[in-house]
Design a protein around this motif. Structure first.
Motif, PDB file in Angstrom:
ATOM      1  N   SER A 262       0.813  -1.227   0.000  1.00 47.69           N
ATOM      2  CA  SER A 262       0.000   0.000   0.000  1.00 47.69           C
ATOM      3  C   SER A 262       0.836   1.262   0.000  1.00 47.69           C
ATOM      4  O   SER A 262       0.398   2.306  -0.505  1.00 47.69           O
ATOM      5  CB  SER A 262      -0.927  -0.013   1.218  1.00 47.69           C
ATOM      6  OG  SER A 262      -1.707  -1.178   1.266  1.00 47.69           O
ATOM      7  N   HIS A 263       2.037   1.212   0.569  1.00 45.39           N
ATOM      8  CA  HIS A 263       2.843   2.421   0.722  1.00 45.39           C
ATOM      9  C   HIS A 263       3.659   2.765  -0.522  1.00 45.39           C
ATOM     10  O   HIS A 263       4.380   3.780  -0.521  1.00 45.39           O
ATOM     11  CB  HIS A 263       3.785   2.264   1.918  1.00 45.39           C
ATOM     12  CG  HIS A 263       3.075   2.056   3.212  1.00 45.39           C
ATOM     13  ND1 HIS A 263       2.610   3.097   3.982  1.00 45.39           N
ATOM     14  CD2 HIS A 263       2.741   0.916   3.873  1.00 45.39           C
ATOM     15  CE1 HIS A 263       2.033   2.617   5.074  1.00 45.39           C
ATOM     16  NE2 HIS A 263       2.091   1.292   5.026  1.00 45.39           N
ATOM     17  N   GLY A 264       3.567   1.965  -1.561  1.00 44.46           N
ATOM     18  CA  GLY A 264       4.373   2.217  -2.749  1.00 44.46           C
ATOM     19  C   GLY A 264       5.844   2.069  -2.427  1.00 44.46           C
ATOM     20  O   GLY A 264       6.275   1.055  -1.882  1.00 44.46           O
ATOM     21  N   ARG A 265       6.617   3.099  -2.722  1.00 44.99           N
ATOM     22  CA  ARG A 265       8.052   3.088  -2.413  1.00 44.99           C
ATOM     23  C   ARG A 265       8.392   3.917  -1.185  1.00 44.99           C
ATOM     24  O   ARG A 265       9.566   4.140  -0.883  1.00 44.99           O
ATOM     25  CB  ARG A 265       8.845   3.595  -3.612  1.00 44.99           C
ATOM     26  CG  ARG A 265       8.723   2.702  -4.852  1.00 44.99           C
ATOM     27  CD  ARG A 265       9.609   3.211  -5.966  1.00 44.99           C
ATOM     28  NE  ARG A 265       9.536   2.342  -7.149  1.00 44.99           N
ATOM     29  CZ  ARG A 265      10.210   2.540  -8.258  1.00 44.99           C
ATOM     30  NH1 ARG A 265      11.033   3.610  -8.363  1.00 44.99           N
ATOM     31  NH2 ARG A 265      10.096   1.712  -9.272  1.00 44.99           N
ATOM     32  N   THR A 288       0.267   0.269   9.675  1.00 45.68           N
ATOM     33  CA  THR A 288       1.595   0.677   9.217  1.00 45.68           C
ATOM     34  C   THR A 288       1.555   2.137   8.791  1.00 45.68           C
ATOM     35  O   THR A 288       0.607   2.577   8.138  1.00 45.68           O
ATOM     36  CB  THR A 288       2.065  -0.200   8.038  1.00 45.68           C
ATOM     37  OG1 THR A 288       1.052  -0.211   7.015  1.00 45.68           O
ATOM     38  CG2 THR A 288       2.315  -1.628   8.488  1.00 45.68           C
ATOM     39  N   GLY A 289       2.577   2.886   9.169  1.00 42.80           N
ATOM     40  CA  GLY A 289       2.642   4.311   8.833  1.00 42.80           C
ATOM     41  C   GLY A 289       3.954   4.644   8.158  1.00 42.80           C
ATOM     42  O   GLY A 289       4.999   4.089   8.516  1.00 42.80           O
ATOM     43  N   ASP A 290       3.939   5.577   7.193  1.00 45.94           N
ATOM     44  CA  ASP A 290       5.142   5.866   6.413  1.00 45.94           C
ATOM     45  C   ASP A 290       5.589   7.314   6.548  1.00 45.94           C
ATOM     46  O   ASP A 290       4.956   8.135   7.230  1.00 45.94           O
ATOM     47  CB  ASP A 290       4.928   5.484   4.938  1.00 45.94           C
ATOM     48  CG  ASP A 290       3.785   6.255   4.271  1.00 45.94           C
ATOM     49  OD1 ASP A 290       3.604   7.458   4.581  1.00 45.94           O
ATOM     50  OD2 ASP A 290       3.075   5.654   3.438  1.00 45.94           O
ATOM     51  N   VAL A 291       6.677   7.632   5.863  1.00 40.45           N
ATOM     52  CA  VAL A 291       7.268   8.968   5.950  1.00 40.45           C
ATOM     53  C   VAL A 291       6.455  10.004   5.183  1.00 40.45           C
ATOM     54  O   VAL A 291       6.717  11.203   5.310  1.00 40.45           O
ATOM     55  CB  VAL A 291       8.724   8.954   5.433  1.00 40.45           C
ATOM     56  CG1 VAL A 291       9.599   8.078   6.308  1.00 40.45           C
ATOM     57  CG2 VAL A 291       8.779   8.504   3.976  1.00 40.45           C
ATOM     58  N   HIS A 292       5.473   9.578   4.410  1.00 36.13           N
ATOM     59  CA  HIS A 292       4.608  10.497   3.668  1.00 36.13           C
ATOM     60  C   HIS A 292       3.317  10.775   4.411  1.00 36.13           C
ATOM     61  O   HIS A 292       2.329  11.215   3.798  1.00 36.13           O
ATOM     62  CB  HIS A 292       4.322   9.941   2.274  1.00 36.13           C
ATOM     63  CG  HIS A 292       5.514   9.955   1.377  1.00 36.13           C
ATOM     64  ND1 HIS A 292       5.532   9.329   0.142  1.00 36.13           N
ATOM     65  CD2 HIS A 292       6.741  10.508   1.525  1.00 36.13           C
ATOM     66  CE1 HIS A 292       6.726   9.498  -0.422  1.00 36.13           C
ATOM     67  NE2 HIS A 292       7.469  10.210   0.403  1.00 36.13           N
TER      68      HIS A 292
END
Length: 509
Positions: A262-265, A288-292
């Motif tokens: 889901s988060h792509g890259r 899950t959490g990302d830098v974006h």
């Protein structure tokens, strides 16, 4: 090379100076004949006889006479304790642990840095107090090349109690069969992992539920630097460590059970599992959490995993940590580099937070921990080194004009970013924290200042206040990244840093 002691920080009241033991006074009795007789006459010589005997002795032996013992109010010299933020190690100085404050202390080196890990629940029982102890952990590497990384399950056994120093006067530890001078036994099994592992989290196993049978998977999620979140079954790795001759089925371990795309890259660090209170893998949910600034939810069904495509979006910068509520199945919290803490409900349309704390810290909010026993308490740790305790009953709802809540407690002991924080699994007032200042600290919010001892605790020799809630400071590791309590060994703490793992238990908790 001179050494300084890294040891427990706690108030100690001065003990009263010992006084010489006085001899009993002479007692005389009337024998009924009008004369007095010394009741001790046969046992103690008269002063004149003693004096005459001394003269004769002086003629024969030149005997040294010791000076009489005098009362003194002087206290013994304090140990040379190293206090972070106050003292600095000299060029030829190293820290040496004070073993008298540890029940157990062991270290383990690794081939590649493991910057994240989780404790795996085992079948050896809860509330384990006997030694030697055994612990299972899962971790991921930060190797020199993406293809060289691994997910590894470690079994650390023969974790004996710490031997006391020779000058330790603690009689309880003399002849302790559990305090043997033996190194722990470390065994491991690994599977390949493409990309460095940013964070590892294991499927939650409730304390009241037995470990599932071998045929049932034990899931671990890994956040890869490639932007993918992989879910692995590590049960065969644990079995290979316990059963001689066990063959690991590569079809079950070397390929992820599921991959979240889901988060792509976008790379990420934040991750947390939730369950319905049992060990059924079909009841799991993974955040899950990302830098974006995006948070995704992955759920499980009887047919497998399902990654939802719509993200939760209220943060304006990197999501640093996530925590499911221990009491509300649909509620979770997040923290971010935007300095805020947000509260979410997965049922809310629009995928926006329902409440929050803006400007919770002066800088990035790196980590949070939700109290499992008192579910309205939330810990947060910031990039500025501050630790704060929040009462979520005071958090303002979105759309209201209420001011930001004030933390119920705040501590500024650490001199570097807080890298990990975690409530004790059963004691609702105790928590552990780690920082980039190479400290692991243990705290107890239930401790209050004692007025009689306030002088000993108010400030150190360098003028730095020592909070009475600070129970213990563990040092000796470099660049500490994570710390976790062992859920089945009360008081045991495991920490990871660039130079490996520490496993310890102190007399303070």
């Amino acid at each position: 090379m001179s050494k300084r002691t890294a040891t427990e920080l706690q108030a100690t009241s001065s003990s009263e100076a010992k006084k010489p033991f006085g001899a009993p006074s002479k007692k005389v009795e009337d024998d009924g004949m009008g004369e007095f007789e010394d009741a001790w006459e046969d046992e103690i010589e008269s002063d004149e006889e003693v004096a005459e005997g001394q003269k004769d002795d002086e003629m024969e032996v030149d005997e040294e006479v010791l000076p009489p013992i005098e009362e003194t109010e002087e206290q013994p010299a304090a140990p040379n304790v190293f206090i972070p933020g106050v003292h600095e190690l000299g060029k030829d100085e190293v820290l040496e642990a004070d073993e008298s404050v540890y029940i157990m202390r062991h270290s383990m080196n690794v081939n590649w840095p493991c910057l994240s890990f989780d404790v795996l629940r085992d079948s050896l029982g809860d509330e384990r107090q006997r030694f030697p102890a055994t612990s299972y952990i899962v971790t991921g590497t930060q190797a020199d090349a993406a293809k060289n990384n691994e997910i590894t399950v470690y079994k650390m056994s023969s974790l004996h109690k710490t031997q006391r120093n020779e000058d330790d006067s603690d009689d309880e530890n003399e002849d302790d069969e559990d305090a043997l001078d033996e190194d722990p036994i470390v065994e491991f099994r690994s599977i390949p992992h493409l990309g460095g592992v940013n964070r590892v989290r294991a499927q939650p196993m409730p304390r009241s539920v037995p470990l599932p049978p071998v045929s049932q998977p034990y899931y671990v999620a890994s956040w890869s630097e490639t932007g993918k979140v992989h879910i692995w079954d590590v049960r065969p790795l644990m079995e290979a460590l316990d059963v001689p001759g066990y063959t690991i089925p590569q079809s079950r371990t070397h390929t992820p059970a599921f991959t979240v795309n889901s988060h792509g890259r976008a790379e990420g660090f934040a991750m947390d599992w939730a369950s319905s209170g049992d060990a059924n893998p079909s009841a799991l949910r993974l955040l899950t959490g990302d830098v974006h600034a995006k948070i995704y939810l992955t759920t499980t069904t009887p047919s497998g995993f399902n990654a939802l495509s719509t993200p939760f979006t209220s943060h304006t910068s990197s999501v640093e940590d996530l925590q499911w509520s221990p009491s509300e199945a649909t509620i979770f919290a997040s923290c971010s580099a935007d300095q805020s803490v947000q509260i979410w409900d997965v049922r809310t349309k629009g995928r926006r937070s329902v409440a929050g704390i803006d400007s919770a810290h002066e800088s990035d909010v790196n980590v949070i921990s939700w109290n499992r026993s008192t579910s309205y308490l939330l810990l947060s740790g910031g990039d500025e080194g501050g630790i704060k305790v929040w009462d979520l009953r005071n958090v303002k709802k979105r759309g209201t004009e209420a001011p930001n809540p004030t933390p119920v407690a705040a501590f500024n002991w650490h001199r570097g970013p807080i890298t990990s924080i975690e409530w004790h699994p059963t004691e609702d007032s105790i928590f552990a924290a780690s920082g980039a200042d190479d400290q692991v600290t243990l705290w107890d919010l239930a401790v209050e200042q004692d007025d009689e001892e306030s002088g000993a605790m108010d400030a150190t020799e360098g003028g730095k206040d020592v909070p009475p809630q600070l129970l213990f400071v563990h040092q000796g590791q470099k660049d500490i990244k994570e710390v976790h309590w062992h859920p089945q060994i009360p008081g045991a703490v495991i920490s990871t840093a660039l130079d490996g793992f520490n496993v310890f238990k102190t007399i303070s908790v």
